[in-house]
Enzyme design. Structure first.
Site, short mmCIF file in Angstrom:
data_model
loop_
_atom_site.label_atom_id
_atom_site.label_comp_id
_atom_site.label_asym_id
_atom_site.label_seq_id
_atom_site.Cartn_x
_atom_site.Cartn_y
_atom_site.Cartn_z
N GLY A 1 -67.40 24.50 -68.25
CA GLY A 1 -66.88 24.65 -69.71
C GLY A 1 -67.44 24.47 -71.09
N CYS B 1 -71.12 19.79 -66.62
CA CYS B 1 -70.51 18.98 -65.64
C CYS B 1 -70.39 19.78 -64.47
CB CYS B 1 -68.97 18.62 -66.17
SG CYS B 1 -69.12 17.50 -67.41
N ARG C 1 -76.30 3.69 -69.87
CA ARG C 1 -75.98 4.88 -69.71
C ARG C 1 -75.08 4.79 -68.37
NH1 ARG C 1 -72.68 8.37 -71.09
NH2 ARG C 1 -73.13 10.12 -72.32
#
Length: 568
Positions: free
Chosen positions: A452, A457, A191
């Site tokens: 959001g 984030c 990742r």
């Protein structure tokens, strides 16, 4: 006889197969072909996967996740791109070029991110090769800004300039970036992998939430003072936050590059982390697979062939702003830096050109992006600093902002992101204005982060007040809303924000925050700051303040879908 259907390929299996089949960094000619043939020629595996290695994503349609299916919103014909800036280092020439690209290809929208990147939107497939060529010509690249790779290496924007730093770590940050970014040995990690390197005493690049965090460390051995690094590993936010684990080791400066490469190599070798995209970060070795600080240190020492001396941490970063905002003297006599607050990180071409021009006119043409979505002009003659401040203010930017403006951070939100649930940047700008009017007397630093969705984030987990986007019904209409996380911090008060069971429609958030902060102003002890107050106040009492009365706790929503590559 009919054969049984083969087991359906999981997302993790598909990702691992695609990475084995192709190194996207070695296949840019395919993108040039797409550009010649048009958007319809773009293969799904590029649109959904390989583009990320080039810092490129498909752009959402403005409806976010609620407009799509399967936990992902609809993609448009457009793309977004991140430009990597190791340690946030920028020249005026580079910024002028980015401004030109922003105006010509990106509809005038450029965002500074929380990893010192600059992010562009509205890009067409035809424009991508032209943009990459223009960036290459000025020594920049989007490679590694996304994908299962080493991300932009962050560091203190005042490296080499701050009179209080233990060492200038920007040299190491650039070395790490040159070694690991776009290196074919490391194109196929389980990742993303995030690295922070700083000699700054306030740890302004947030080592606590990086996969590898190096901070300056001073020791005395055999009567001789030596400066090296302290090492943390396994930090990250996303839907399951985890503060990095400190290893009991003194890392000499000449071993630091090897150490970072060793941790990255260890991560690459963990096949257990390739079984699920949701649990593929380094932190899950500690959270799910029983790794300890001692085991990680032993693995690093085996890789580098060196045994590190144990060493106490030294001073923890104090509870202060980490943003380097305002006008302050540099270590170089007669020079100052000017730290500019950019609300939500958003700049237009005129502002980009103007900031670059000011750095040329008054300084030596150097600027620094910050992880607070801000920008710093450096090497400005102190006698001219006020002139620079006035010209920056004329651009609609702030050098001496109030607490709400200064501490605001917002992710991309539904404007462009396919995983977001709520709009963020416009909301955050409105929220800041509301709070300035409601509480002009508020006298404490405040980190107010808007994200959001639950993937963080916008780094809501480490904010004083973190707002996670969601939807709820109000007056029969489905509206943007936010779930409150309270009391997150790094440094002296390090801890993950608490889920206190309160949510509110977006339009009701200013009133709720006003009640919460007035409760703090009324109930704080002498000299008690906001972090300390939140730590001693129960979830129930904080929820009561927000709601204006006793209310039952509500559950936090689960993640809307797969964790995006942009998440901390």
């Amino acid at each position: 006889m009919v054969k049984a259907n083969a087991a359906k390929e999981t997302k993790a299996q598909r990702s691992e197969r695609l990475k084995v089949e192709k190194n996207p960094w070695a296949a840019w000619d395919e993108v040039r072909a797409f550009a010649r043939e048009g958007r319809g020629s773009v293969l799904p595996e590029w649109a959904e996967f390989y583009f990320k290695w080039w810092g490129v994503y498909t752009q959402g349609d403005g409806a976010g996740v609620t407009g799509g299916v399967g936990g992902v919103g609809k993609a448009t014909e457009y793309f977004m791109m991140r430009i990597g800036l190791p340690n946030g280092l920028l020249t005026a020439k580079q910024l002028h070029t980015i401004a030109d690209i922003t105006e010509k290809y990106a509809r005038g929208v450029a965002d500074i991110t929380t990893r010192q990147n600059i992010q562009l939107h509205w890009l067409t497939i035809e424009a991508l090769p032209e943009i990459v060529d223009a960036l290459t010509a000025i020594g920049l690249s989007p490679k590694g800004a996304c994908g299962d790779v080493v991300r932009n290496v962050t560091g203190c924007p005042l490296a080499g300039l701050d009179g209080h730093e233990l060492l200038d770590a920007s040299l190491l940050a650039v070395e790490v970036a040159e070694l690991l970014t776009a290196n074919p040995e490391f194109y196929n990690l389980p990742r993303k992998f995030k690295i922070s390197v700083t000699g700054c005493p306030i740890w302004c690049s947030y080592p606590e939430i990086n996969d590898v965090g190096l901070t300056g460390l001073k020791r005395v051995k055999d009567g001789v003072e030596e400066v090296g690094y302290s090492l943390r590993v396994g930090g990250g936010l996303s839907a399951e936050p985890h503060l990095a684990v400190r290893l009991n080791a003194f890392v000499p400066q000449d071993k630091a590059l090897e150490v970072v490469k060793a941790v990255c190599t260890i991560f690459r070798e963990q096949d257990v982390l390739r079984e699920s995209r949701t649990h593929a970060r380094l932190k899950y070795l500690f959270m799910r697979h029983g790794w300890t600080a001692e085991r990680m240190l032993a693995a690093i020492e085996e890789k580098v062939g060196f045994t590190f001396d144990p060493c106490e941490e030294g001073p923890i970063a104090e509870d202060v702003y980490r943003d380097h905002v305002g006008v302050h003297a540099q270590r170089q006599e007669g020079l100052s830096y000017v730290g500019v607050t950019v609300l939500n990180g958003r700049l237009d071409p005129t502002q980009l050109h103007s900031l670059a021009g000011l750095s040329e006119e008054y300084g030596d043409g150097h600027l620094r992006a910050t992880i607070g979505q801000n920008i710093v002009l450096v090497n400005i003659p102190t006698a001219k600093a006020q002139e620079v401040v006035e010209k920056i203010s004329a651009l609609g930017l702030e050098v001496q902002p109030n607490v709400f403006y200064r501490g605001a951070v917002a992710c991309t939100g539904t404007e462009f992101c396919k995983l977001a649930i709520a709009e963020t940047k416009g909301f955050a700008k409105w929220l800041v204005g509301e709070m300035e009017e409601r509480l002009p007397e508020f006298d404490q630093q405040l980190r107010l982060h808007v994200t959001g969705c639950t993937n963080s984030c916008g780094q809501s987990w480490i904010a004083d007040i973190g707002l996670e986007g969601k939807k709820l019904k109000k007056d029969g209409q489905l509206v943007d809303a936010f779930y409150f996380c309270v009391g997150g911090a790094v440094g002296e008060y390090a801890g993950i924000a608490r889920q206190i069971g309160y949510r509110a429609a977006a339009e009701d958030c200013p009133e709720a925050i006003e009640r919460l902060l007035r409760g703090y102003l009324k109930g704080r002890g002498e000299g008690e700051n906001l972090r300390a107050y939140f730590r001693r106040t129960s979830d129930e009492d904080l929820r009561t303040l927000l709601a204006g009365g006793v209310v039952e706790a509500v559950e936090r929503d689960p993640s809307p879908g797969r964790v995006p590559s942009s998440v901390g």
